[in-house]
Design an enzyme around this catalytic site. Structure first.
Site, PDB file in Angstrom:
ATOM      1  N   GLN A  51       0.960  -1.180  -0.168  1.00 14.17           N
ATOM      2  CA  GLN A  51      -0.006  -0.070   0.007  1.00 14.17           C
ATOM      3  C   GLN A  51       0.854   1.209  -0.071  1.00 14.17           C
ATOM      4  O   GLN A  51       2.187   1.152   0.330  1.00 14.17           O
ATOM      5  CB  GLN A  51      -1.117   0.060   1.132  1.00 14.17           C
ATOM      6  CG  GLN A  51      -0.214  -0.100   2.723  1.00 14.17           C
ATOM      7  CD  GLN A  51      -1.141  -0.420   3.758  1.00 14.17           C
ATOM      8  OE1 GLN A  51      -2.371  -0.251   3.765  1.00 14.17           O
ATOM      9  NE2 GLN A  51      -0.428  -1.046   4.841  1.00 14.17           N
ATOM     10  N   HIS A  98      -8.936   5.324  19.863  1.00 19.31           N
ATOM     11  CA  HIS A  98      -8.224   4.149  20.422  1.00 19.31           C
ATOM     12  C   HIS A  98      -8.601   3.933  21.938  1.00 19.31           C
ATOM     13  O   HIS A  98      -8.676   3.074  22.378  1.00 19.31           O
ATOM     14  CB  HIS A  98      -6.594   4.799  20.388  1.00 19.31           C
ATOM     15  CG  HIS A  98      -6.028   4.641  19.101  1.00 19.31           C
ATOM     16  ND1 HIS A  98      -5.532   5.758  18.617  1.00 19.31           N
ATOM     17  CD2 HIS A  98      -5.899   3.800  18.251  1.00 19.31           C
ATOM     18  CE1 HIS A  98      -4.900   5.261  17.419  1.00 19.31           C
ATOM     19  NE2 HIS A  98      -5.365   4.057  17.083  1.00 19.31           N
ATOM     20  N   ASP A 116      -0.251   1.583  13.878  1.00 13.79           N
ATOM     21  CA  ASP A 116       0.423   2.979  14.435  1.00 13.79           C
ATOM     22  C   ASP A 116       0.700   2.982  15.683  1.00 13.79           C
ATOM     23  O   ASP A 116       1.307   3.775  16.454  1.00 13.79           O
ATOM     24  CB  ASP A 116      -0.812   3.970  14.111  1.00 13.79           C
ATOM     25  CG  ASP A 116      -2.232   3.628  14.703  1.00 13.79           C
ATOM     26  OD1 ASP A 116      -2.251   3.596  15.745  1.00 13.79           O
ATOM     27  OD2 ASP A 116      -2.980   3.234  13.954  1.00 13.79           O
ATOM     28  N   ASP A 127      -0.623 -12.162   8.233  1.00 16.80           N
ATOM     29  CA  ASP A 127      -2.188 -11.897   8.199  1.00 16.80           C
ATOM     30  C   ASP A 127      -2.830 -12.516   9.638  1.00 16.80           C
ATOM     31  O   ASP A 127      -2.533 -13.463   9.918  1.00 16.80           O
ATOM     32  CB  ASP A 127      -2.660 -12.840   6.924  1.00 16.80           C
ATOM     33  CG  ASP A 127      -4.066 -12.694   7.019  1.00 16.80           C
ATOM     34  OD1 ASP A 127      -4.971 -13.788   7.484  1.00 16.80           O
ATOM     35  OD2 ASP A 127      -4.696 -11.824   6.371  1.00 16.80           O
ATOM     36  N   GLY A 128      -3.818 -11.623  10.015  1.00 15.13           N
ATOM     37  CA  GLY A 128      -4.420 -11.846  11.293  1.00 15.13           C
ATOM     38  C   GLY A 128      -5.198 -13.138  11.256  1.00 15.13           C
ATOM     39  O   GLY A 128      -4.998 -13.860  12.342  1.00 15.13           O
ATOM     40  N   ASP A 149      -8.161  -3.810  15.079  1.00 11.68           N
ATOM     41  CA  ASP A 149      -7.868  -2.442  14.846  1.00 11.68           C
ATOM     42  C   ASP A 149      -7.715  -2.375  13.324  1.00 11.68           C
ATOM     43  O   ASP A 149      -6.484  -1.836  12.915  1.00 11.68           O
ATOM     44  CB  ASP A 149      -6.921  -1.822  15.564  1.00 11.68           C
ATOM     45  CG  ASP A 149      -6.693  -0.329  15.529  1.00 11.68           C
ATOM     46  OD1 ASP A 149      -7.210   0.359  14.784  1.00 11.68           O
ATOM     47  OD2 ASP A 149      -5.756   0.233  16.073  1.00 11.68           O
ATOM     48  N   SER A 150      -8.557  -2.488  12.365  1.00 10.24           N
ATOM     49  CA  SER A 150      -8.052  -2.673  10.997  1.00 10.24           C
ATOM     50  C   SER A 150      -8.427  -1.513  10.325  1.00 10.24           C
ATOM     51  O   SER A 150      -9.133  -0.632  10.770  1.00 10.24           O
ATOM     52  CB  SER A 150      -8.999  -3.841  10.656  1.00 10.24           C
ATOM     53  OG  SER A 150     -10.322  -3.583  10.058  1.00 10.24           O
ATOM     54  N   THR A 151      -8.006  -1.489   9.055  1.00  8.59           N
ATOM     55  CA  THR A 151      -8.547  -0.716   7.809  1.00  8.59           C
ATOM     56  C   THR A 151      -9.890  -0.910   7.611  1.00  8.59           C
ATOM     57  O   THR A 151     -10.471  -1.985   8.053  1.00  8.59           O
ATOM     58  CB  THR A 151      -7.711  -0.554   6.616  1.00  8.59           C
ATOM     59  OG1 THR A 151      -7.528  -1.780   6.369  1.00  8.59           O
ATOM     60  CG2 THR A 151      -5.982  -0.062   7.123  1.00  8.59           C
ATOM     61  N   ASP A 152     -10.559  -0.121   6.661  1.00  8.73           N
ATOM     62  CA  ASP A 152     -11.902  -0.410   6.164  1.00  8.73           C
ATOM     63  C   ASP A 152     -12.051  -1.928   5.679  1.00  8.73           C
ATOM     64  O   ASP A 152     -10.790  -2.301   5.385  1.00  8.73           O
ATOM     65  CB  ASP A 152     -12.267   0.597   4.956  1.00  8.73           C
ATOM     66  CG  ASP A 152     -12.278   1.935   5.461  1.00  8.73           C
ATOM     67  OD1 ASP A 152     -12.634   2.173   6.741  1.00  8.73           O
ATOM     68  OD2 ASP A 152     -12.156   2.840   4.819  1.00  8.73           O
TER      69      ASP A 152
END
Length: 246
Positions: free
Chosen positions: A5, A36, A60, A111-112, A129-132
């Site tokens: 990305q 958070h 992050d 990968d989770g 706590d992922s992205t979209d």
């Protein structure tokens, strides 16, 4: 570009430093604590004595920082898809990345979904706590993922997942609640206003194997900017509204 990305850290006169992935804002220094703190402290306080925590995503470091505020936490596994996100946070977001050096932290770059297949000792809390939920993150919202998470959790374990905006993604939120009910006896939804994210009224879906997540069980006081035991129950949708929506 990491090969997975595009990663950007930009400086804003209003929001401070901002982390963007593929052009989409993930966190800003000005308001990241709302996200958070609510993602982490609700399940942690609902569980009451979590010692082993898994964070999927969260490169992050913000969620990790909040989990490590609990002295009873003995081990935190952070599973991040892209190593370069962690590198960027270490370099440019010191207020978020402070937990990477904590001896209780162990970072995995994979990968989770795959990690959960061999998570080892039962977990107390799993935080997604992922992205979209598109592309690489889509699998973190599948029924098979929720099943693996349930199996990896201890008998009183709790799973929490960020599930987008109730304004813009209501049908998606309803579907995630349905999928969670396949594997968790207690499923609920709480929200937080987040100006940074599209739709503002952000949701967090929670699945619990034993405890009612609306009840605060954690007695240890942690330092927060927004979350409090008083805020905790009010973050959940009223039962009548929840039943109507779902």
């Amino acid at each position: 570009r990491s090969g997975k990305q595009e990663i950007e850290v930009v400086e804003s006169p209003h929001f401070g430093r901002m982390l963007l992935l593929d052009g989409v804002v993930q966190v800003t220094e000005r308001d990241e604590f709302f996200y958070h703190e609510m993602l982490v402290h609700v399940p942690m306080h609902a569980h009451g004595r979590a010692k082993r925590v898994l964070i999927i995503g969260g490169g992050d470091g913000g969620s990790l920082r909040e989990v490590l505020r609990y002295p009873n936490v003995e081990h935190v596994a952070l599973v991040e898809y892209d190593e370069r996100v962690v590198e960027a946070s270490r370099a440019f977001l010191p207020n978020l990345s402070v937990g990477f050096q904590d001896p209780r932290t162990q970072i995995f770059y994979e990968d989770g979904n795959e990690f959960l297949k061999s998570a080892g000792e039962p977990l107390d809390v799993v935080i997604v706590d992922s992205t979209d939920p598109v592309g690489p993150a889509e699998g973190l919202y599948s029924s098979s993922f929720f099943q693996r998470a349930s199996e990896a959790l201890a008998h009183d374990g709790i799973l929490v997942v960020q599930t987008e905006s109730l304004h813009f993604h209501r049908e998606f939120v309803i579907e995630i609640q349905r999928r969670l009910r396949e594997f968790f006896p207690i499923v609920d939804l709480y929200t937080q206003a987040l100006a940074t994210y599209a739709g503002n009224w952000w949701t967090f879906s929670i699945g619990s194997k034993l405890h009612d997540p609306r009840i605060v069980r954690q007695q240890t006081s942690v330092v927060t900017r927004y979350y409090s035991p008083e805020v905790h129950p009010w973050a959940f949708l009223p039962r009548s509204l929840y039943d109507k929506l779902m």
